[in-house]
Design an enzyme around this catalytic site. Structure first.
Site, short mmCIF file in Angstrom:
data_model
loop_
_atom_site.label_atom_id
_atom_site.label_comp_id
_atom_site.label_asym_id
_atom_site.label_seq_id
_atom_site.Cartn_x
_atom_site.Cartn_y
_atom_site.Cartn_z
CG ASN A 221 -2.51 -2.75 -0.47
OD1 ASN A 221 -3.32 -3.28 -1.16
ND2 ASN A 221 -2.31 -1.37 -0.48
CD GLU B 259 -3.36 1.63 2.41
OE1 GLU B 259 -4.23 2.50 3.06
OE2 GLU B 259 -2.52 1.63 1.56
CB CYS C 107 4.00 -4.40 0.79
SG CYS C 107 4.72 -2.92 0.95
CD GLU D 70 4.58 -6.25 -3.57
OE1 GLU D 70 3.95 -6.01 -2.67
OE2 GLU D 70 5.04 -5.87 -4.36
CB CYS E 56 8.22 -1.17 -2.52
SG CYS E 56 8.06 -2.00 -1.13
CB CYS F 4 8.30 -6.10 -1.53
SG CYS F 4 6.92 -5.63 -0.32
N1 THU Z 1 2.19 -1.54 -1.54
C1 THU Z 1 2.31 -2.92 -1.77
O1 THU Z 1 1.46 -3.65 -1.28
N2 THU Z 1 3.51 -3.40 -2.45
C2 THU Z 1 4.40 -2.73 -2.88
O2 THU Z 1 5.21 -2.96 -3.57
C3 THU Z 1 4.15 -1.15 -3.02
C4 THU Z 1 3.23 -0.34 -2.18
C5 THU Z 1 1.29 -0.78 -0.77
C6 THU Z 1 1.50 -0.02 0.58
C7 THU Z 1 0.60 0.82 0.65
O3 THU Z 1 -0.78 0.19 1.19
C8 THU Z 1 0.04 1.09 -0.81
O4 THU Z 1 0.61 0.14 -1.72
C9 THU Z 1 0.52 2.65 -1.33
O5 THU Z 1 1.99 2.66 -0.97
#
Ligand code: THU
Length: 161
Positions: free
Chosen positions: A62, A64, A73, A75, A112, A115
């Site tokens: 991930n 940010e 994300c 994925e 999530c 994704c």
């Molecule tokens: N995140 C992911 O990388 N994948 C997911 O399926 C759920 C959330 C990341 C996004 C953000 O950087 C952190 O997790 C908190 O939400």
């Protein structure tokens, strides 16, 4: 009125040591990529690993942004990288894992909703399901046979075309 229901089924393994060597390799790639997560805001690292049909391995994490909605994300980072570097090669397996800076999370990390939608799009494009392997910071590992199996009644291109 009739009631409709859908059964959800997946495999649960006590630990990564119970997986095949090939699956252990994709999961370790996801763990390695936790290191490359850029997550100063959530302090929640997500690592992903992909195995493609041509044998290629691709990792993701991930990424940010101070403007929170721009966070990417892990994925989707990995799937976009795979499509960019190996266009038209189906993705066979996607592994996901997590690392929380402040607490221990023992349950498998689920992708999530956004994704899951993107995984389903890739499955439709490649006409092949993507196996999903997930683990939390330790312990139990889940394997789902496809993205569609974790996004029941998914919206897809068939509504549009
Ligand atoms: N995140 C992911 O990388 N994948 C997911 O399926 C759920 C959330 C990341 C996004 C953000 O950087 C952190 O997790 C908190 O939400």
């Amino acid at each position: 009125m009739i009631k409709k229901k859908q059964l959800m089924e997946w495999e649960a393994y006590p630990s990564e040591l119970d997986l095949t060597l090939a699956d252990q390799k994709v999961l370790s790639l996801a763990k390695k990529h936790l290191e490359y997560s850029y997550s100063p805001y959530s302090r929640f690292k997500v690592g992903t690993g992909l195995l493609l049909d041509n044998g290629a391995f691709i990792g993701g994490s991930n990424q940010e942004n101070a403007s929170y909605p721009l966070c990417l994300c892990a994925e989707r980072v990995a799937l976009a990288a795979a499509a960019s570097v190996h266009p038209n090669i189906p993705v066979r397996t996607l592994a996901v894992t997590i690392q929380h800076a402040d607490k221990m999370i023992g349950e498998p990390a689920m992708p999530c909703g956004a994704c899951r939608q993107v995984i389903c799009e890739v499955e439709q494009k490649q006409q092949q399901g993507i196996r999903i392997i997930t683990q939390g910071m330790k312990g139990e590992v889940y394997i789902f046979e496809s993205g569609l199996s974790i996004l029941p009644l998914a919206f897809d291109a068939s509504f549009l075309l």
